[in-house]
Motif scaffolding. Structure first.
Motif, PDB file in Angstrom:
ATOM      1  N   ALA A 129      49.155 -58.168 -76.917  1.00 18.98           N
ATOM      2  CA  ALA A 129      49.056 -59.256 -77.885  1.00 18.98           C
ATOM      3  C   ALA A 129      48.070 -58.848 -78.969  1.00 18.98           C
ATOM      4  N   ARG A 130      48.206 -59.493 -80.122  1.00 19.92           N
ATOM      5  CA  ARG A 130      47.354 -59.164 -81.254  1.00 19.92           C
ATOM      6  C   ARG A 130      46.928 -60.428 -81.977  1.00 19.92           C
ATOM      7  N   ASP A 131      45.673 -60.416 -82.437  1.00 18.15           N
ATOM      8  CA  ASP A 131      45.121 -61.503 -83.246  1.00 18.15           C
ATOM      9  C   ASP A 131      44.316 -60.847 -84.361  1.00 18.15           C
ATOM     10  N   GLY A 132      44.936 -60.671 -85.509  1.00 18.54           N
ATOM     11  CA  GLY A 132      44.246 -60.034 -86.626  1.00 18.54           C
ATOM     12  C   GLY A 132      43.852 -58.605 -86.318  1.00 18.54           C
ATOM     13  N   ASP A 133      42.543 -58.350 -86.331  1.00 23.76           N
ATOM     14  CA  ASP A 133      42.034 -57.009 -86.108  1.00 23.76           C
ATOM     15  C   ASP A 133      41.708 -56.709 -84.651  1.00 23.76           C
ATOM     16  N   VAL A 134      42.138 -57.578 -83.736  1.00 24.16           N
ATOM     17  CA  VAL A 134      41.909 -57.362 -82.303  1.00 24.16           C
ATOM     18  C   VAL A 134      43.254 -57.423 -81.595  1.00 24.16           C
ATOM     19  N   ARG A 135      43.447 -56.494 -80.677  1.00 29.43           N
ATOM     20  CA  ARG A 135      44.642 -56.543 -79.833  1.00 29.43           C
ATOM     21  C   ARG A 135      44.233 -56.182 -78.411  1.00 29.43           C
ATOM     22  N   ILE A 136      45.085 -56.580 -77.474  1.00 33.35           N
ATOM     23  CA  ILE A 136      44.856 -56.242 -76.066  1.00 33.35           C
ATOM     24  C   ILE A 136      46.067 -55.507 -75.528  1.00 33.35           C
ATOM     25  N   ARG A 137      45.795 -54.674 -74.536  1.00 31.31           N
ATOM     26  CA  ARG A 137      46.846 -53.948 -73.829  1.00 31.31           C
ATOM     27  C   ARG A 137      46.370 -53.736 -72.395  1.00 31.31           C
ATOM     28  N   PRO A 138      47.288 -53.533 -71.463  1.00 29.03           N
ATOM     29  CA  PRO A 138      46.869 -53.315 -70.074  1.00 29.03           C
ATOM     30  C   PRO A 138      45.969 -52.092 -69.952  1.00 29.03           C
ATOM     31  N   VAL A 139      44.993 -52.181 -69.071  1.00 31.06           N
ATOM     32  CA  VAL A 139      44.128 -51.043 -68.796  1.00 31.06           C
ATOM     33  C   VAL A 139      44.971 -49.913 -68.203  1.00 31.06           C
ATOM     34  N   GLY A 140      44.614 -48.682 -68.514  1.00 32.02           N
ATOM     35  CA  GLY A 140      45.359 -47.530 -68.009  1.00 32.02           C
ATOM     36  C   GLY A 140      44.436 -46.413 -67.560  1.00 32.02           C
ATOM     37  N   ARG A 141      45.033 -45.384 -67.004  1.00 27.67           N
ATOM     38  CA  ARG A 141      44.260 -44.237 -66.507  1.00 27.67           C
ATOM     39  C   ARG A 141      43.418 -43.581 -67.597  1.00 27.67           C
ATOM     40  N   GLY A 142      43.882 -43.617 -68.831  1.00 24.98           N
ATOM     41  CA  GLY A 142      43.165 -42.980 -69.930  1.00 24.98           C
ATOM     42  C   GLY A 142      41.945 -43.742 -70.435  1.00 24.98           C
ATOM     43  N   ASP A 143      41.597 -44.845 -69.785  1.00 19.73           N
ATOM     44  CA  ASP A 143      40.479 -45.671 -70.242  1.00 19.73           C
ATOM     45  C   ASP A 143      39.173 -45.423 -69.486  1.00 19.73           C
ATOM     46  N   ALA A 144      39.111 -44.340 -68.731  1.00 24.88           N
ATOM     47  CA  ALA A 144      37.901 -44.058 -67.949  1.00 24.88           C
ATOM     48  C   ALA A 144      36.668 -43.903 -68.843  1.00 24.88           C
ATOM     49  N   ASP A 145      36.811 -43.245 -69.988  1.00 25.21           N
ATOM     50  CA  ASP A 145      35.654 -43.069 -70.877  1.00 25.21           C
ATOM     51  C   ASP A 145      35.137 -44.408 -71.397  1.00 25.21           C
ATOM     52  N   LEU A 146      36.035 -45.345 -71.687  1.00 32.81           N
ATOM     53  CA  LEU A 146      35.608 -46.681 -72.100  1.00 32.81           C
ATOM     54  C   LEU A 146      34.785 -47.328 -70.995  1.00 32.81           C
ATOM     55  N   TYR A 147      35.264 -47.252 -69.765  1.00 30.53           N
ATOM     56  CA  TYR A 147      34.553 -47.840 -68.634  1.00 30.53           C
ATOM     57  C   TYR A 147      33.184 -47.195 -68.455  1.00 30.53           C
ATOM     58  N   LEU A 148      33.107 -45.872 -68.606  1.00 26.59           N
ATOM     59  CA  LEU A 148      31.823 -45.179 -68.494  1.00 26.59           C
ATOM     60  C   LEU A 148      30.861 -45.652 -69.580  1.00 26.59           C
ATOM     61  N   ALA A 149      31.381 -45.832 -70.794  1.00 23.23           N
ATOM     62  CA  ALA A 149      30.536 -46.292 -71.897  1.00 23.23           C
ATOM     63  C   ALA A 149      30.073 -47.736 -71.682  1.00 23.23           C
ATOM     64  N   LEU A 150      30.962 -48.601 -71.221  1.00 20.42           N
ATOM     65  CA  LEU A 150      30.612 -50.004 -71.005  1.00 20.42           C
ATOM     66  C   LEU A 150      29.650 -50.175 -69.833  1.00 20.42           C
ATOM     67  N   ARG A 151      30.048 -49.702 -68.684  1.00 17.58           N
ATOM     68  CA  ARG A 151      29.295 -49.962 -67.457  1.00 17.58           C
ATOM     69  C   ARG A 151      28.117 -49.021 -67.253  1.00 17.58           C
ATOM     70  N   GLY A 152      28.043 -47.985 -68.081  1.00 21.72           N
ATOM     71  CA  GLY A 152      26.908 -47.074 -68.028  1.00 21.72           C
ATOM     72  C   GLY A 152      25.844 -47.410 -69.063  1.00 21.72           C
ATOM     73  N   ASP A 153      26.080 -48.423 -69.881  1.00 25.99           N
ATOM     74  CA  ASP A 153      25.164 -48.799 -70.950  1.00 25.99           C
ATOM     75  C   ASP A 153      24.184 -49.872 -70.466  1.00 25.99           C
ATOM     76  N   ALA A 154      22.898 -49.602 -70.611  1.00 25.55           N
ATOM     77  CA  ALA A 154      21.874 -50.528 -70.125  1.00 25.55           C
ATOM     78  C   ALA A 154      21.962 -51.890 -70.804  1.00 25.55           C
ATOM     79  N   ALA A 155      22.184 -51.921 -72.112  1.00 24.62           N
ATOM     80  CA  ALA A 155      22.252 -53.208 -72.820  1.00 24.62           C
ATOM     81  C   ALA A 155      23.476 -54.014 -72.389  1.00 24.62           C
ATOM     82  N   THR A 156      24.605 -53.358 -72.245  1.00 25.03           N
ATOM     83  CA  THR A 156      25.835 -54.037 -71.838  1.00 25.03           C
ATOM     84  C   THR A 156      25.699 -54.611 -70.431  1.00 25.03           C
ATOM     85  N   MET A 157      25.032 -53.880 -69.567  1.00 25.43           N
ATOM     86  CA  MET A 157      24.930 -54.268 -68.159  1.00 25.43           C
ATOM     87  C   MET A 157      23.630 -55.013 -67.830  1.00 25.43           C
TER      88      MET A 157
END
Length: 175
Positions: free
Chosen positions: A4-32
């Motif tokens: 789905a899309r709303d202007g400049d944001v869209r969503i898609r199912p998580v996939g195997r290629g998203d490991a780097d995103l997860y590392l960046a999100l969950r490895g970030d002190a401010a985010t966590m």
């Protein structure tokens, strides 16, 4: 699951290629900060693999939020919708620091909750942001969620004081 899309944001199912995103999100002190601090890479990779499998099997709706840039679509965060008794599901979100404050989480959560069949499948959705997470608590209120008060929640082996929000998707469509 649909995209789905709303202007400049869209969503898609998580996939195997998203490991780097997860590392960046969950490895970030401010985010966590409100979730016990950054997680070790092995735990992040295992969590990513589990979420990809749960989504592929239809047991959860977990999406990547992407934002439009001059160079194309870029992963900015994720939103998860997973079974959570006694409510039908729990919704949670993380956004990379460089994309915060621009409505990415709000758009992505609304897109996910508004997908066809979501209300019938999940019914009542709950969110439990830390009481100190002003932005997430404001997002819950903006979605039309009902504030059910403060609760203690355990996550990653730690206890947190959270605000419990509840949204009956069958009674309203998130705006």
């Amino acid at each position: 699951m649909l995209t789905a899309r709303d202007g400049d944001v869209r969503i898609r199912p998580v996939g195997r290629g998203d490991a780097d995103l997860y590392l960046a999100l969950r490895g970030d002190a401010a985010t966590m900060r409100d979730l016990g601090g950054p997680q070790p890479p092995d735990r992040i990779r295992a969590g990513h693999a589990r979420e990809v499998a749960e989504t592929a099997a239809g047991r959860a709706d977990i999406v990547v939020a992407e934002v439009a840039t001059a160079d194309g679509w870029v992963a900015a965060g994720n939103v998860s919708l997973v079974a959570h008794p006694p409510a039908g599901a729990e919704v949670g979100w993380l956004v990379l620091p460089e994309h915060r404050g621009r409505g990415v989480a709000r758009s992505a959560v609304r897109l996910l909750l508004g997908l066809p069949g979501t209300a019938e499948r999940w019914g009542v959705v709950e969110a439990q942001p830390s009481v100190g997470n002003t932005a997430s608590n404001r997002l819950c209120a903006a979605l039309g969620s009902t504030d059910r008060g403060e609760v203690d929640v355990e996550f990653a082996g730690q206890r947190f004081r959270c605000r419990r929000w509840e949204l009956d998707l069958r009674a309203q469509v998130p705006q």
